[in-house]
Design a protein around this motif. Sequence first.
Motif, PDB file in Angstrom:
ATOM      1  N   UNK A  59       0.833  -1.213   0.000  1.00  0.00           N
ATOM      2  CA  UNK A  59       0.000   0.000   0.000  1.00  0.00           C
ATOM      3  C   UNK A  59       0.864   1.256   0.000  1.00  0.00           C
ATOM      4  N   UNK A  60       1.860   1.298   0.864  1.00  0.00           N
ATOM      5  CA  UNK A  60       2.726   2.479   0.923  1.00  0.00           C
ATOM      6  C   UNK A  60       3.525   2.655  -0.367  1.00  0.00           C
ATOM      7  N   UNK A  61       3.961   1.565  -0.976  1.00  0.00           N
ATOM      8  CA  UNK A  61       4.698   1.678  -2.241  1.00  0.00           C
ATOM      9  C   UNK A  61       3.784   2.137  -3.377  1.00  0.00           C
ATOM     10  N   UNK A  62       2.527   1.720  -3.363  1.00  0.00           N
ATOM     11  CA  UNK A  62       1.585   2.207  -4.376  1.00  0.00           C
ATOM     12  C   UNK A  62       1.336   3.701  -4.208  1.00  0.00           C
ATOM     13  N   UNK A  63       1.319   4.165  -2.966  1.00  0.00           N
ATOM     14  CA  UNK A  63       1.196   5.605  -2.713  1.00  0.00           C
ATOM     15  C   UNK A  63       2.405   6.332  -3.289  1.00  0.00           C
ATOM     16  N   UNK A  64       3.603   5.783  -3.050  1.00  0.00           N
ATOM     17  CA  UNK A  64       4.828   6.389  -3.583  1.00  0.00           C
ATOM     18  C   UNK A  64       4.769   6.447  -5.114  1.00  0.00           C
TER      19      UNK A  64
END
Length: 197
Positions: free
Chosen positions: A146-151
Motif C-alpha cells: 500500500x505504501x509503495x503504491x502511494x509512492x
Amino acid sequence: MSAVPGHVISSFFVYSFINAFTPGPGNLLALNTAAGCGWKKGVPLFLGIFTGYYAVQLLCALFVYGVSAFLPEVLEGMRYAGAAYILWLAFHIALSRPDRDGGEKSASFWKGFVLQFVNVKIYLFGITALTGYVTGYSTSLWVLVLFELVIATIGTGATLVWIGAGTAIRSVYLRHFRLANLILALSLLECAYSILK
C-alpha cells in the motif's frame, strides 16, 4: 505491530513529495520528450515510465518484506547498471533534435519502462520510505505494498508535472534545443555521478 501513527504518515508524505518532484532520470526524460516530441507522441514513453514506476515500487515492497538480507548486493549491482543507462540517456539527449516536422521520434513504452528498472533513485526512494517510516510499525506485505503504491502514485503525479513543463516550454525549446539538451544532459550526468559517489 501497531498501526503507523499520523505524524509518521505526515513525514512519509513530505519525504515522498520532495523526493518525487526533484529532478531524476525519469522526470528529465519526460521533460525532454514532451518538449522535443510533444505530448501526443510522447504518450507511449510516459506510460512506460508510469508502469515501470509501479512495478519497481512493488518490487521494493517485496524486497523489504522478504529478502532484506540480499538488498545491499542487489542495489550495488543496480547502481552501476543504472549509472550506465543514465549516461546513455544523457548522450542520447545531448545529440537529439526536436521533432519539428511531425516525423517519428523514439518515444517508446519500453524506453520509459526500462529506465525505471535501472533508476536507482526510485529503488532507494521506495526502500528508504519503507524502512524509515513503515517497518517500525508494520512489516505486513499488504501494508508495505500500500505504501509503495502511494509512492508510485505521487511519483506519477510528479512526472506529469514535468511533462506539463516540457509541453509548456515546447516553443522555446524548439528555438534553443541545443542549449536545453546540453543542460538536461549535464543534469543526467549529475544524476549518474550521485549514484556512483
